[in-house]
Design a protein around this motif. Structure first.
Motif, PDB file in Angstrom:
ATOM      1  N   ASP A 259       0.817  -1.219   0.000  1.00 45.43           N
ATOM      2  CA  ASP A 259       0.000   0.000   0.000  1.00 45.43           C
ATOM      3  C   ASP A 259       0.849   1.267   0.000  1.00 45.43           C
ATOM      4  N   ALA A 260       2.113   1.162   0.396  1.00 46.97           N
ATOM      5  CA  ALA A 260       2.960   2.350   0.484  1.00 46.97           C
ATOM      6  C   ALA A 260       3.186   3.000  -0.874  1.00 46.97           C
ATOM      7  N   THR A 261       3.071   2.237  -1.953  1.00 50.22           N
ATOM      8  CA  THR A 261       3.276   2.796  -3.295  1.00 50.22           C
ATOM      9  C   THR A 261       1.973   2.939  -4.070  1.00 50.22           C
ATOM     10  N   SER A 262       0.833   2.741  -3.404  1.00 41.99           N
ATOM     11  CA  SER A 262      -0.435   2.864  -4.117  1.00 41.99           C
ATOM     12  C   SER A 262      -0.668   4.308  -4.537  1.00 41.99           C
ATOM     13  N   PRO A 263      -1.308   4.544  -5.674  1.00 42.01           N
ATOM     14  CA  PRO A 263      -1.520   5.916  -6.146  1.00 42.01           C
ATOM     15  C   PRO A 263      -2.231   6.801  -5.140  1.00 42.01           C
ATOM     16  N   GLU A 264      -3.227   6.252  -4.442  1.00 34.10           N
ATOM     17  CA  GLU A 264      -3.978   7.095  -3.515  1.00 34.10           C
ATOM     18  C   GLU A 264      -3.145   7.463  -2.288  1.00 34.10           C
ATOM     19  N   VAL A 265      -2.258   6.566  -1.836  1.00 35.12           N
ATOM     20  CA  VAL A 265      -1.388   6.898  -0.706  1.00 35.12           C
ATOM     21  C   VAL A 265      -0.379   7.971  -1.104  1.00 35.12           C
ATOM     22  N   GLY A 340       2.426  10.928   9.259  1.00 30.78           N
ATOM     23  CA  GLY A 340       2.278   9.543   8.844  1.00 30.78           C
ATOM     24  C   GLY A 340       1.160   9.397   7.836  1.00 30.78           C
ATOM     25  N   TRP A 341       0.805   8.151   7.550  1.00 27.40           N
ATOM     26  CA  TRP A 341      -0.218   7.858   6.545  1.00 27.40           C
ATOM     27  C   TRP A 341      -0.909   6.546   6.878  1.00 27.40           C
ATOM     28  N   GLY A 342      -2.037   6.304   6.217  1.00 24.44           N
ATOM     29  CA  GLY A 342      -2.766   5.068   6.419  1.00 24.44           C
ATOM     30  C   GLY A 342      -3.532   4.683   5.168  1.00 24.44           C
ATOM     31  N   SER A 343      -4.039   3.465   5.147  1.00 23.01           N
ATOM     32  CA  SER A 343      -4.846   2.978   4.029  1.00 23.01           C
ATOM     33  C   SER A 343      -5.809   1.927   4.565  1.00 23.01           C
ATOM     34  N   VAL A 344      -7.104   2.247   4.530  1.00 23.38           N
ATOM     35  CA  VAL A 344      -8.114   1.384   5.144  1.00 23.38           C
ATOM     36  C   VAL A 344      -9.333   1.304   4.242  1.00 23.38           C
ATOM     37  N   ALA A 458      -7.120   6.478   1.336  1.00 22.11           N
ATOM     38  CA  ALA A 458      -5.790   6.777   1.864  1.00 22.11           C
ATOM     39  C   ALA A 458      -5.875   8.042   2.686  1.00 22.11           C
ATOM     40  N   VAL A 459      -5.071   8.117   3.711  1.00 30.67           N
ATOM     41  CA  VAL A 459      -5.063   9.291   4.581  1.00 30.67           C
ATOM     42  C   VAL A 459      -3.620   9.634   4.909  1.00 30.67           C
TER      43      VAL A 459
END
Length: 521
Positions: A259-265, A340-344, A458-459
């Motif tokens: 998820d670290a390289t996903s477009p939305e992140v 930081g960041w997240g993806s849920v 993504a946040v």
């Protein structure tokens, strides 16, 4: 099908000799010097990141010049057949991967398309089958504008681009029209899942998508970057993405997280970390309600001219390396880090909560969530979930809404709620947020239960005023004294002071190495 470049001419300054690596004026505005000061020899260069480049040349005139001095170690792969050099492609390349002009000179390869071929048979395949397989691009730069003169075909093109971004997990960076241009040509700036870029000097055309596109009223651009023309600004964002991608690939924890390289992140990180500034004494604003029970609520998440603001690679790098934190399903649990960041994934009606503990007043607090729209094969069905973001303050153990007059006592400017009915972005940007404990709630609130039943958002966030008390040996200030700090010290060995001078005696030497190893994590 008519296309035109997103510039009118190459400015005279581009004809001067190559700017020395240490003096390129755009880098200061990108936060690149801050990144170098912080990381030293460990500063990423885009090494190993393959990019795509789409150019609107005439016929087969669409390629960067393989004999350009700045491209000595670059592989240029023509994706639209044999071609000749295009000056526009060459200048875009200098800002994207050039050894003197780009912050990402380590990019090893660019795969280049002619725009007509890219949209038609060469990749997106408008009016045909599914887009072709991604040839290995990790981010695609599109410094061009175009139009079919046909609303249906343009809508299909944008749907195909959004589909491809999700399918391949590859972000596209697209340009807004330059000053004097028009928003009537929607390719490719009017997509949902890409990043639309304007110029830091605010000379670009900004505005909202029209009824000829899916989702009228969405704000553009998403962000801005240095450059006298949009064509030069977009590749600076692309280069910034390349640095983030290399950062992920070389980090043992981030590299294990797809998820670290996903477009939305990547989009959320760049947006949350942008420098929220305007020129000419104008304040950045997403126009929150100024009084009454909805005080602090924005229904337009971005500034109408610069979007989230100016791309800042140092802040973006800090958000990426701040690590993943996905929040809680209810307002109970630990606090998020200061950046930081997240993806849920969220289903209809679900919420996710993020806690922030501020030990002192936050000069600025930036929190952004974004998500892709879902385009189904066949390109006739599209789904776009709707989210809302609201902040609460903990008062005597109880959550108190920040919206309204009572909440206004705890900040001086900005918005504490974001509820944009059309955009696939929600954004809080707050100034002088008082010390205390806060919860930010993200809720999926589609008007009816719709597809997709669960969809990732993504946040990303940053409140940069927070300055932890790092050990001097923690040179990159990531909370651990480890191999990354050792690399920085060795890269600065012999230097007259600086962050790697652990014992503060004015020289980076063996004594600093001993001091670092003594507190090794």
């Amino acid at each position: 099908m008519a296309f035109r470049c997103s510039h009118c001419l190459i400015v005279c300054s581009l004809a001067v000799p190559n700017v020395a690596c240490a003096d390129h004026p755009s880098w200061n505005f990108l936060g690149y010097w801050d990144l170098q000061d912080r990381l030293g020899a460990a500063t990423p260069t885009g090494a190993g990141v393959v990019i795509g480049q789409v150019e609107a040349g005439s016929g087969q005139q669409y390629l960067p010049n393989p004999n350009e001095a700045q491209f000595d170690n670059l592989i240029i792969t023509p994706m639209s057949g044999a071609g000749t050099t295009l000056s526009h492609a060459n200048t875009v390349g200098k800002y994207n991967y050039g050894s003197d002009w780009s912050i990402a000179p380590g990019i090893p390869e660019t795969k280049v398309w002619n725009a007509v071929d890219y949209v038609q048979g060469g990749f997106l395949r408008v009016t045909s089958g599914s887009p072709l397989a991604n040839p290995g691009c990790q981010v695609i730069n599109q410094s061009w504008l175009g139009s079919f003169g046909n609303v249906s075909l343009e809508r299909e093109t944008l749907r195909r681009q959004d589909y491809q971004i999700v399918r391949d997990g590859v972000l596209s960076i697209v340009g807004m029209p330059n000053g004097g241009g028009s928003l009537s040509s929607t390719l490719m700036w009017a997509g949902w899942n890409s990043i639309a870029v304007g110029t830091r000097d605010e000379s670009h055309v900004s505005g909202e998508t029209s009824s000829s596109t899916d989702g009228a009223g969405r704000q553009k651009p998403f962000m801005v970057a240095p450059g006298s023309l949009v064509s030069w600004s977009a590749p600076m964002v692309t280069a910034s993405v390349a640095l983030l991608l290399e950062t992920v690939e070389t980090d043992p924890i981030l590299s294990a997280d797809p998820d670290a390289t996903s477009p939305e992140v990547l989009k959320a990180i760049l947006g949350a970390s942008a420098s929220h500034t305007r020129l000419g004494g104008v304040n950045w604003s997403n126009d929150p309600v100024a009084s009454g029970p909805d005080r602090g609520l924005s229904t337009k998440p971005l500034d109408p001219v610069v979007g989230t603001g100016n791309c800042n690679i140092d802040r973006a790098h800090q958000v990426m390396t701040g690590g993943r934190f996905d929040g809680e399903i209810a307002p109970f649990g630990p606090a998020a880090p200061s950046r930081g960041w997240g993806s849920v994934p969220l289903s209809f009606g679900q919420s996710q909560w993020f806690r922030f503990d501020l030990s002192e007043t936050a000069d600025t607090f930036s929190f952004l969530t974004t998500w892709n729209r879902d385009v189904r094969v066949g390109f006739s069905q599209v789904f776009a979930p709707d989210l809302t973001v609201t902040m609460f303050r903990v008062v005597d153990g109880v959550l108190a809404p920040m919206l309204g007059e009572a909440g206004a006592a705890f900040y001086s400017a900005g918005n504490v709620g974001s509820d944009a009915p059309v955009d696939n972005v929600e954004h809080l940007y707050i100034e002088d947020l008082a010390a205390g404990t806060y919860w930010v709630q993200i809720t999926r609130q589609d008007t009816t239960p719709t597809e997709p039943s669960a969809w990732p958002f993504a946040v990303a966030w940053v409140h940069p005023e927070f300055t932890p008390n790092f050990d001097p040996a923690d040179i990159n200030q990531d909370g651990a004294v480890d191999f990354q700090d050792l690399l920085l010290l060795l890269g600065d060995y012999g230097a007259p002071g600086g962050p790697s001078d652990v014992n503060g005696d004015g020289t980076v030497d063996f004594q600093d190495l001993v001091a670092l190893l003594a507190v090794w994590s």
